[in-house]
Write a protein that holds these residues in place. Structure first.
Motif, PDB file in Angstrom:
ATOM      1  N   PRO A  33     -11.252   4.900   9.287  1.00 37.31           N
ATOM      2  CA  PRO A  33     -10.406   5.944   8.687  1.00 37.31           C
ATOM      3  C   PRO A  33      -8.921   5.612   8.654  1.00 37.31           C
ATOM      4  O   PRO A  33      -8.194   6.126   7.806  1.00 37.31           O
ATOM      5  N   VAL A  34      -8.456   4.749   9.539  1.00 34.19           N
ATOM      6  CA  VAL A  34      -7.040   4.377   9.547  1.00 34.19           C
ATOM      7  C   VAL A  34      -6.737   3.367   8.440  1.00 34.19           C
ATOM      8  O   VAL A  34      -5.690   3.437   7.790  1.00 34.19           O
ATOM      9  N   LEU A  35      -7.656   2.436   8.205  1.00 39.05           N
ATOM     10  CA  LEU A  35      -7.389   1.352   7.262  1.00 39.05           C
ATOM     11  C   LEU A  35      -8.001   1.534   5.878  1.00 39.05           C
ATOM     12  O   LEU A  35      -7.474   0.983   4.904  1.00 39.05           O
ATOM     13  N   ALA A  36      -9.074   2.262   5.768  1.00 32.80           N
ATOM     14  CA  ALA A  36      -9.719   2.411   4.456  1.00 32.80           C
ATOM     15  C   ALA A  36      -8.740   2.871   3.373  1.00 32.80           C
ATOM     16  O   ALA A  36      -8.789   2.348   2.251  1.00 32.80           O
ATOM     17  N   PRO A  37      -7.813   3.798   3.661  1.00 34.48           N
ATOM     18  CA  PRO A  37      -6.885   4.216   2.593  1.00 34.48           C
ATOM     19  C   PRO A  37      -5.991   3.079   2.065  1.00 34.48           C
ATOM     20  O   PRO A  37      -5.616   3.087   0.889  1.00 34.48           O
ATOM     21  N   LEU A  81       2.317  -1.056  -0.605  1.00 35.60           N
ATOM     22  CA  LEU A  81       1.211  -0.504   0.199  1.00 35.60           C
ATOM     23  C   LEU A  81       1.692   0.370   1.361  1.00 35.60           C
ATOM     24  O   LEU A  81       0.912   1.135   1.911  1.00 35.60           O
ATOM     25  N   ALA A  82       2.941   0.229   1.745  1.00 40.34           N
ATOM     26  CA  ALA A  82       3.530   1.034   2.822  1.00 40.34           C
ATOM     27  C   ALA A  82       2.679   1.004   4.097  1.00 40.34           C
ATOM     28  O   ALA A  82       2.338   2.033   4.673  1.00 40.34           O
ATOM     29  N   ILE A  83       2.355  -0.185   4.542  1.00 39.61           N
ATOM     30  CA  ILE A  83       1.549  -0.368   5.748  1.00 39.61           C
ATOM     31  C   ILE A  83       2.370   0.061   6.963  1.00 39.61           C
ATOM     32  O   ILE A  83       3.504  -0.378   7.143  1.00 39.61           O
ATOM     33  N   THR A  84       1.781   0.900   7.779  1.00 40.95           N
ATOM     34  CA  THR A  84       2.458   1.373   8.989  1.00 40.95           C
ATOM     35  C   THR A  84       2.160   0.441  10.151  1.00 40.95           C
ATOM     36  O   THR A  84       1.211  -0.351  10.106  1.00 40.95           O
ATOM     37  N   ARG A  88      -1.197  -1.698  11.029  1.00 42.06           N
ATOM     38  CA  ARG A  88      -1.152  -3.124  11.365  1.00 42.06           C
ATOM     39  C   ARG A  88      -1.872  -3.398  12.675  1.00 42.06           C
ATOM     40  O   ARG A  88      -2.677  -4.325  12.788  1.00 42.06           O
ATOM     41  N   LEU A  89      -1.611  -2.559  13.674  1.00 45.94           N
ATOM     42  CA  LEU A  89      -2.262  -2.740  14.977  1.00 45.94           C
ATOM     43  C   LEU A  89      -3.766  -2.507  14.888  1.00 45.94           C
ATOM     44  O   LEU A  89      -4.551  -3.234  15.528  1.00 45.94           O
ATOM     45  N   ARG A  90      -4.182  -1.539  14.097  1.00 47.26           N
ATOM     46  CA  ARG A  90      -5.618  -1.303  13.920  1.00 47.26           C
ATOM     47  C   ARG A  90      -6.253  -2.500  13.205  1.00 47.26           C
ATOM     48  O   ARG A  90      -7.362  -2.919  13.544  1.00 47.26           O
ATOM     49  N   TRP A  91      -5.548  -3.052  12.224  1.00 50.75           N
ATOM     50  CA  TRP A  91      -6.011  -4.250  11.526  1.00 50.75           C
ATOM     51  C   TRP A  91      -6.256  -5.362  12.541  1.00 50.75           C
ATOM     52  O   TRP A  91      -7.284  -6.040  12.503  1.00 50.75           O
ATOM     53  N   PHE A 117      -2.721 -14.260  12.717  1.00 47.16           N
ATOM     54  CA  PHE A 117      -2.894 -12.910  12.165  1.00 47.16           C
ATOM     55  C   PHE A 117      -1.778 -11.975  12.612  1.00 47.16           C
ATOM     56  O   PHE A 117      -1.316 -11.150  11.822  1.00 47.16           O
ATOM     57  N   ASP A 118      -1.332 -12.098  13.829  1.00 44.95           N
ATOM     58  CA  ASP A 118      -0.216 -11.271  14.285  1.00 44.95           C
ATOM     59  C   ASP A 118       1.033 -11.576  13.463  1.00 44.95           C
ATOM     60  O   ASP A 118       1.712 -10.667  12.975  1.00 44.95           O
ATOM     61  N   TRP A 119       1.336 -12.852  13.291  1.00 47.86           N
ATOM     62  CA  TRP A 119       2.484 -13.280  12.490  1.00 47.86           C
ATOM     63  C   TRP A 119       2.354 -12.796  11.050  1.00 47.86           C
ATOM     64  O   TRP A 119       3.275 -12.197  10.482  1.00 47.86           O
TER      65      TRP A 119
END
Length: 151
Positions: A33-37, A81-84, A88-91, A117-119
């Motif tokens: 639910p956090v990343l699907a949008p 995309l306005a990634i929060t 990012r942490l959930r990713w 991936f962190d970078w």
């Protein structure tokens, strides 16, 4: 003691392993639910493009550059995309799960992959704040990530 592979691409198991990693990861993402949008416009070809990107970044064939537009193209698809930071942490959490399921159980290998991936997710987050169409300048060639980080 076994000899270390020359590249991370070789160590992870090549293109097939990166395709499996991408499929496993995106199955988790699309159900989250956090990343699907963030992936509302997701297409199945995205999975293969990510695997091709990772192959090049980790020292494999340069197909992302020669066939898919290179580093600039990757950055452009993240614009708007306005990634929060929460996303990012959930990713990162979901990618950790995918890495544990799909990559060889080599601690150093997994650590180097997750460092990339962190970078990379920090860059994606920052670029995602830029409006679509904003000139990003030239990011340079596709980065290469190896046993010692960014090469």
């Amino acid at each position: 003691m076994p000899e270390q592979a020359e590249t991370l691409y070789q160590a992870v198991g090549g293109a097939d392993a990166l395709s499996r990693l991408s499929r496993t990861f995106y199955a988790l993402v699309l159900a989250d639910p956090v990343l699907a949008p963030v992936f509302a416009d997701f297409t199945p070809t995205h999975i293969e493009h990510v695997a091709v990107w990772l192959a090049e970044v980790f020292g494999g064939p340069d197909r992302f550059t020669t066939e898919l537009g290179g580093h600039q193209a990757l950055l452009v698809v993240h614009q708007g995309l306005a990634i929060t930071e929460q996303q990012r942490l959930r990713w990162m959490e979901l990618m950790t799960t995918a890495v544990e399921r799909e990559l060889p159980p080599d601690e150093l290998l997994r650590r180097r992959v997750m460092e990339y991936f962190d970078w990379g997710t920090r860059i994606a987050r920052d670029v995602s704040a830029e409006p679509v169409g904003q000139d990003l300048g030239s990011p340079g060639p596709t980065p290469r990530w190896g046993w010692h980080g960014l090469e």
